[in-house]
Motif scaffolding. Structure first.
Motif, short mmCIF file in Angstrom:
data_model
loop_
_atom_site.label_atom_id
_atom_site.label_comp_id
_atom_site.label_asym_id
_atom_site.label_seq_id
_atom_site.Cartn_x
_atom_site.Cartn_y
_atom_site.Cartn_z
N SER A 293 -0.01 -18.99 26.36
CA SER A 293 0.52 -17.97 25.96
C SER A 293 -0.69 -17.93 24.90
O SER A 293 -0.94 -16.92 24.24
N GLY A 294 -2.21 -18.42 25.25
CA GLY A 294 -3.55 -17.63 25.17
C GLY A 294 -3.64 -19.15 24.14
O GLY A 294 -3.16 -20.12 24.36
N GLU B 267 -4.57 -10.61 29.07
CA GLU B 267 -4.04 -12.33 30.04
C GLU B 267 -2.90 -12.40 29.26
O GLU B 267 -2.62 -11.73 28.12
N CYS C 144 -5.53 -16.56 19.54
CA CYS C 144 -5.98 -15.36 20.22
C CYS C 144 -5.32 -15.63 21.33
O CYS C 144 -4.97 -16.45 21.71
N CYS C 145 -5.51 -14.17 21.96
CA CYS C 145 -5.46 -14.62 23.61
C CYS C 145 -6.29 -13.21 23.96
O CYS C 145 -5.86 -11.92 23.74
N THR D 20 -12.66 -12.29 20.96
CA THR D 20 -12.78 -12.78 22.34
C THR D 20 -13.79 -12.24 23.12
O THR D 20 -13.77 -10.86 22.72
#
Length: 309
Positions: A73-74, A94, A89-90, A138
């Protein structure tokens, strides 16, 4: 002839992401599909295991003692003592359908670099390589991978090595320590699965060499600073996944292995597949940094940098 020993007996379906913790003298590694992270203390062989809620891709150490973990999931922060898991975060968009996070490593600037992959290992170029800051920002550095893998930095931190396992290709790119930017990838070498296995996880030494796990080939390949195969070590298993330097003098190579995808014949021939291997080498490795911290890469850099590829 290099002696290879089975250091830690295990039946990990997909052993991966070994990380050496010099402060505690422990080797950490993951069984990605268990999913779990394990620890083994060099001094007395004490083992610990932490089960996590999702499939892992990789993890690294944080400067505050936690682990930064890439899960389905991240990116999360994990405190082993309490079991607390904090989402960090992700990257936007994604994970894509049929992809997951794969190899990740903390860079010399304290950022986490982590790749994604086509989980079915087909030929879909859906993978990307991301940079993650301590604040959770990111940045996508590169895209078009099938299986982004093999992350490692040169001793001075200015060159980044990585691979695309399904393309059987090793790459190198310039890396900016100040900004975390990556230059255009250059092909270091194209490997032959029948000779080298397929390029999986990697680790660098202070002489400018790059050790690459030849998964499904049962070998470790050592590529020198000019991209030439200078050494190959046969292993007592067919599925090495990633080497990691550690030990008191950073001359021990720990190697994780897998059972997933092996034939019944391979499992019969190599019943300890899924275990952690170890071998001693002559040249010490480059220490891996902590997330949010900084490393000693500049101190380790040779006085005259090796020739660029």
């Amino acid at each position: 002839m290099t002696s290879v020993e089975v250091l830690i007996e295990s039946r990990a379906e997909l052993g991966e992401s070994p990380v050496w913790d010099a402060e505690t003298g422990c080797l950490l590694w993951a069984d990605l599909y268990a999913p779990a992270i394990e620890s083994w203390r060099l001094a007395d062989g004490h083992r610990q295991r932490w089960v996590l809620p999702e499939t892992l891709g990789s993890f690294g150490r944080c400067d505050d003692g936690r682990l930064v973990v890439a899960m389905r999931s991240g990116i999360h922060l994990f405190e082993a003592a309490s079991g607390a898991l904090e989402f960090l975060c992700c990257p936007p968009g994604e994970p894509l359908a049929g992809t997951r996070f794969n190899d990740g490593k903390v860079g010399p600037d304290g950022r986490l670099l982590v790749g994604t992959m086509d989980e079915q290992c087909r030929s879909r170029p859906l993978g990307s390589l991301y940079s993650v800051s301590r604040s959770g920002e990111t940045t996508r550095l590169h895209q078009g991978f099938i299986v982004a893998n093999g992350l490692a930095w040169s001793a001075d931190g200015r060159r980044l090595y990585f691979s695309d396992t399904r393309r059987d290709t090793l790459y190198v790119a310039d890396y900016c320590l100040e900004s975390g930017a990556m230059g255009a990838p250059r092909v270091m070498t194209v490997t032959d699965p029948a000779v080298h296995g397929r390029p999986d996880g990697g680790a660098t030494d202070v002489a400018g060499g790059y050790w690459s796990a030849g998964v499904f080939g049962g070998v470790l390949n050592y590529w020198d600073d000019r991209g030439r195969l200078a050494r190959q070590v046969s292993l007592p298993c067919t599925g090495p996944t990633m080497p990691c330097f550690g030990g008191p003098n950073m001359k021990t190579l720990f190697v994780t292995t897998l059972r997933k995808g092996l034939s019944e014949a391979d499992l019969a021939a190599f019943p300890l597949s899924g275990s952690v291997l170890a071998l001693e080498v002559e040249v010490p490795g480059v220490p891996v940094s902590t997330f949010g911290g900084a490393s000693r890469h500049a101190e380790l850099a040779p006085s005259s940098p090796p020739a660029l590829l």
